[in-house]
Scaffold this active site. Structure first.
Site, PDB file in Angstrom:
ATOM      1  N   CYS A 123     -89.440  44.779  -6.760  1.00 11.50           N
ATOM      2  CA  CYS A 123     -89.208  44.854  -8.199  1.00 11.50           C
ATOM      3  C   CYS A 123     -89.949  46.036  -8.817  1.00 11.50           C
ATOM      4  CB  CYS A 123     -89.609  43.544  -8.865  1.00 11.50           C
ATOM      5  SG  CYS A 123     -88.536  42.178  -8.390  1.00 11.50           S
ATOM      6  N   CYS A 132     -93.258  42.013  -7.489  1.00  8.79           N
ATOM      7  CA  CYS A 132     -93.408  42.292  -6.060  1.00  8.79           C
ATOM      8  C   CYS A 132     -93.110  43.777  -5.824  1.00  8.79           C
ATOM      9  CB  CYS A 132     -92.448  41.410  -5.255  1.00  8.79           C
ATOM     10  SG  CYS A 132     -90.723  41.910  -5.384  1.00  8.79           S
ATOM     11  N   HIS A 168     -84.342  38.626  -8.013  1.00  8.93           N
ATOM     12  CA  HIS A 168     -85.575  38.294  -8.715  1.00  8.93           C
ATOM     13  C   HIS A 168     -85.371  38.476 -10.220  1.00  8.93           C
ATOM     14  CE1 HIS A 168     -88.552  39.013  -5.143  1.00  8.93           C
ATOM     15  NE2 HIS A 168     -87.499  38.289  -4.787  1.00  8.93           N
ATOM     16  N   GLU A 173     -87.015  40.138 -12.416  1.00  9.74           N
ATOM     17  CA  GLU A 173     -87.126  41.515 -12.879  1.00  9.74           C
ATOM     18  C   GLU A 173     -85.866  42.316 -12.577  1.00  9.74           C
ATOM     19  OE1 GLU A 173     -91.279  40.507 -11.109  1.00  9.74           O
ATOM     20  OE2 GLU A 173     -89.205  39.869 -10.835  1.00  9.74           O
TER      21      GLU A 173
END
Length: 149
Positions: free
Chosen positions: A90, A87, A57, A59
């Protein structure tokens, strides 16, 4: 205060540049930048398809890149700007990084950390949402509309 809002807009626009790069690569268009002392030290976007890695992801990529620049695992004195609310995965990584501030564009009403695991972040982390919310939401909505055609 107005200067801070201008900074948030500027840095969120940089995160949007990253999100658009993800969009162009057929990745879910989420982008992130890490800012330290008013300077971008890391830029990232989703790479889950490219790397065939569900943890890639924006992040998580940004945390790793920033830690490499800083030479340590803690992101003290940093701010993460990300186009969509993190999420739970993260948020957990951001919690472990001890980042003091997270600024996001649009909420994730299905998988956002605040809905699923609101205590995942470090207890002292400040969270600011809704920066360039319309622009951030529009990019991701359009991406999924195109996918459903």
């Amino acid at each position: 205060m107005e200067n801070q809002i201008l900074n948030h807009d500027f840095f969120m626009r940089q995160a949007l540049v990253e999100a658009k790069r993800a969009y162009e690569q057929d990745e879910v268009p989420i982008g992130a930048v890490v800012v330290c002392n008013n300077k971008i030290i890391a830029r990232a976007h989703n790479l889950t398809e490219t790397l065939n890695d569900v943890t890639a992801h924006a992040e998580m990529q940004a945390i790793t890149a920033a830690a490499n620049v800083l030479g340590g695992k803690y992101l003290a004195n940093c701010t993460l700007y990300v186009t969509v609310e993190p999420c739970p995965m993260c948020a957990g990584g951001l919690g472990w990084s001890q980042i003091p501030k997270i600024v996001y564009g649009t909420k994730d009403l299905k998988r956002g950390y605040s809905l699923i695991s609101p205590k995942a972040l470090h207890p002292k982390t400040e969270v600011i949402g809704g920066i360039l919310e319309h622009d951030c939401a529009e990019l991701i909505i359009n991406f999924f509309k195109e996918k459903r055609r």
